[in-house]
Design an enzyme around this catalytic site. Structure first.
Site, PDB file in Angstrom:
ATOM      1  N   HIS A  95     -59.817  68.011  20.029  1.00 33.47           N
ATOM      2  CA  HIS A  95     -60.774  68.594  20.971  1.00 33.47           C
ATOM      3  C   HIS A  95     -61.554  69.733  20.336  1.00 33.47           C
ATOM      4  O   HIS A  95     -62.593  70.140  20.856  1.00 33.47           O
ATOM      5  CB  HIS A  95     -60.058  69.102  22.217  1.00 33.47           C
ATOM      6  CG  HIS A  95     -59.252  68.057  22.917  1.00 33.47           C
ATOM      7  ND1 HIS A  95     -59.827  66.990  23.572  1.00 33.47           N
ATOM      8  CD2 HIS A  95     -57.912  67.891  23.055  1.00 33.47           C
ATOM      9  CE1 HIS A  95     -58.873  66.215  24.090  1.00 33.47           C
ATOM     10  NE2 HIS A  95     -57.711  66.739  23.784  1.00 33.47           N
ATOM     11  N   HIS A 128     -60.045  78.919  17.931  1.00 31.21           N
ATOM     12  CA  HIS A 128     -60.761  77.645  17.874  1.00 31.21           C
ATOM     13  C   HIS A 128     -62.153  77.871  18.458  1.00 31.21           C
ATOM     14  O   HIS A 128     -62.471  78.969  18.904  1.00 31.21           O
ATOM     15  CB  HIS A 128     -60.006  76.561  18.673  1.00 31.21           C
ATOM     16  CG  HIS A 128     -59.875  76.884  20.121  1.00 31.21           C
ATOM     17  ND1 HIS A 128     -58.825  77.601  20.642  1.00 31.21           N
ATOM     18  CD2 HIS A 128     -60.687  76.611  21.187  1.00 31.21           C
ATOM     19  CE1 HIS A 128     -58.973  77.739  21.948  1.00 31.21           C
ATOM     20  NE2 HIS A 128     -60.109  77.147  22.297  1.00 31.21           N
ATOM     21  N   HIS A 139     -65.875  76.294  20.648  1.00 35.83           N
ATOM     22  CA  HIS A 139     -66.566  75.363  21.537  1.00 35.83           C
ATOM     23  C   HIS A 139     -68.063  75.475  21.248  1.00 35.83           C
ATOM     24  O   HIS A 139     -68.584  76.565  21.030  1.00 35.83           O
ATOM     25  CB  HIS A 139     -66.301  75.708  23.007  1.00 35.83           C
ATOM     26  CG  HIS A 139     -64.859  75.655  23.382  1.00 35.83           C
ATOM     27  ND1 HIS A 139     -64.257  74.541  23.916  1.00 35.83           N
ATOM     28  CD2 HIS A 139     -63.887  76.591  23.283  1.00 35.83           C
ATOM     29  CE1 HIS A 139     -62.970  74.793  24.136  1.00 35.83           C
ATOM     30  NE2 HIS A 139     -62.724  76.042  23.756  1.00 35.83           N
ATOM     31  N   HIS A 195     -62.744  81.200  20.600  1.00 34.22           N
ATOM     32  CA  HIS A 195     -61.653  81.691  21.441  1.00 34.22           C
ATOM     33  C   HIS A 195     -60.488  82.137  20.560  1.00 34.22           C
ATOM     34  O   HIS A 195     -59.923  81.334  19.812  1.00 34.22           O
ATOM     35  CB  HIS A 195     -61.177  80.604  22.406  1.00 34.22           C
ATOM     36  CG  HIS A 195     -62.148  80.333  23.506  1.00 34.22           C
ATOM     37  ND1 HIS A 195     -62.022  79.266  24.383  1.00 34.22           N
ATOM     38  CD2 HIS A 195     -63.273  80.987  23.890  1.00 34.22           C
ATOM     39  CE1 HIS A 195     -63.016  79.281  25.248  1.00 34.22           C
ATOM     40  NE2 HIS A 195     -63.796  80.323  24.962  1.00 34.22           N
ATOM     41  N   THR A 214     -59.397  77.057  29.444  1.00 37.32           N
ATOM     42  CA  THR A 214     -60.563  76.218  29.726  1.00 37.32           C
ATOM     43  C   THR A 214     -60.317  74.755  29.396  1.00 37.32           C
ATOM     44  O   THR A 214     -61.212  73.931  29.527  1.00 37.32           O
ATOM     45  CB  THR A 214     -61.797  76.710  28.943  1.00 37.32           C
ATOM     46  OG1 THR A 214     -61.558  76.565  27.542  1.00 37.32           O
ATOM     47  CG2 THR A 214     -62.109  78.167  29.277  1.00 37.32           C
ATOM     48  N   THR A 215     -59.108  74.434  28.953  1.00 34.67           N
ATOM     49  CA  THR A 215     -58.716  73.053  28.672  1.00 34.67           C
ATOM     50  C   THR A 215     -57.438  72.740  29.449  1.00 34.67           C
ATOM     51  O   THR A 215     -56.689  73.644  29.814  1.00 34.67           O
ATOM     52  CB  THR A 215     -58.459  72.841  27.168  1.00 34.67           C
ATOM     53  OG1 THR A 215     -57.425  73.736  26.730  1.00 34.67           O
ATOM     54  CG2 THR A 215     -59.723  73.083  26.360  1.00 34.67           C
TER      55      THR A 215
END
Length: 273
Positions: free
Chosen positions: A108, A136, A138, A155, A222-223
């Site tokens: 992801h 990680h 986004h 993040h 958020t996941t």
């Protein structure tokens, strides 16, 4: 690559590479503009359940896929950071140091994991001190600022000894010289795999903007599983990287951003500098 971008996503990437906000593309369109679903579907590490950012396994369906809090939670993230912030909270304090990291592709995003032993890099927010576990990204950003997106959002995920989580978010924009602090991570994102970790070292303090002013609020991951009770620290000043570096990030992942969630009357405080 885990996400194959369609024409619409490539057009978005062109705007992003210029280091600007996306002003003509909604978060929903940006996150939905990715290629065939099988390339972007991966299992949650804890549950083994599959989810993605588009189609029948996308954000609108996470609550139906065995992650009920994603659909019913009242303090979900990300949110739109807008209006006049209110609240009275202590400024966040970062005590980051140089650290070895292991870079992997989670299915992801690409993340850099820190060792669990040795000297810790920490964040103190809301009266608690948390240890940095991993970072990680986004692309585009998940949080909005007055309804607009940044090209990417990093993040920094932290935990305390009781398992409470805090996430510090840093916006990225392109258009500058090559950012040497970020280069060891960015240069490896397109080569990262789930099977074999790439090792390097990051000077973590240099990854942050000089201005540490931040929005702070209570939200969620958020996941999936979208766990609530997360302390969020969203730094207002973006970090500038080069257009080539931004392109590298988007070649690995683009469109892996959850749409904004309802603030639901939560207090969003703006403190610190």
């Amino acid at each position: 690559m885990s996400f194959r971008k369609s024409y619409a996503a490539r057009a978005a990437a062109g705007l992003l590479a210029a280091g600007t906000f996306i002003t003509g593309i909604t978060p929903q369109a940006a996150s939905g503009a990715v290629g065939p679903q099988p390339a972007g579907v991966a299992a949650d590490k804890g549950s083994g359940k599959h989810w993605s950012y588009h189609g029948s396994t996308g954000p609108a369906h996470w609550g139906e896929l065995g992650f009920p809090v994603c659909g019913t939670g009242k303090q979900q993230s990300p949110v739109n950071l807008s209006g006049t912030p209110a609240g009275d909270v202590a400024s966040p304090a970062f005590a980051y140091r140089s650290s070895p990291v292991r870079i992997t592709d989670s299915g992801h995003s690409v993340e850099a994991g820190l060792p669990g032993d040795g000297p810790a890099s920490t964040l103190t927010a809301g009266g608690r001190t948390y240890r940095l576990v991993q970072l990680h990204y986004h692309a585009p950003s998940e949080h909005q600022v007055d309804g607009m997106l940044y090209p990417a959002e990093i993040h920094f995920v932290h935990e305390d000894s009781a398992g409470n989580k805090a996430v510090a978010a840093v916006f990225l924009r392109g258009g500058g010289p090559r950012n040497q602090a970020w280069e060891p991570f960015i240069s490896r994102v397109t080569r990262a795999t789930a099977e074999t970790a790439l090792t390097t070292r990051l000077d973590l303090a240099e990854l942050l903007p000089r201005d540490r002013q931040a929005y702070q609020y209570r939200g969620s991951l958020t996941t999936p599983p979208c766990t609530e009770g997360v302390s969020w620290v969203v730094l207002t000043s973006p970090v500038t990287i080069s257009t080539a570096q931004l392109t590298q990030l988007m070649e690995a992942y683009s469109g892996n951003n959850r749409p904004v969630q309802q603030a639901g009357g939560r207090t969003i405080a703006l403190q610190g500098s």
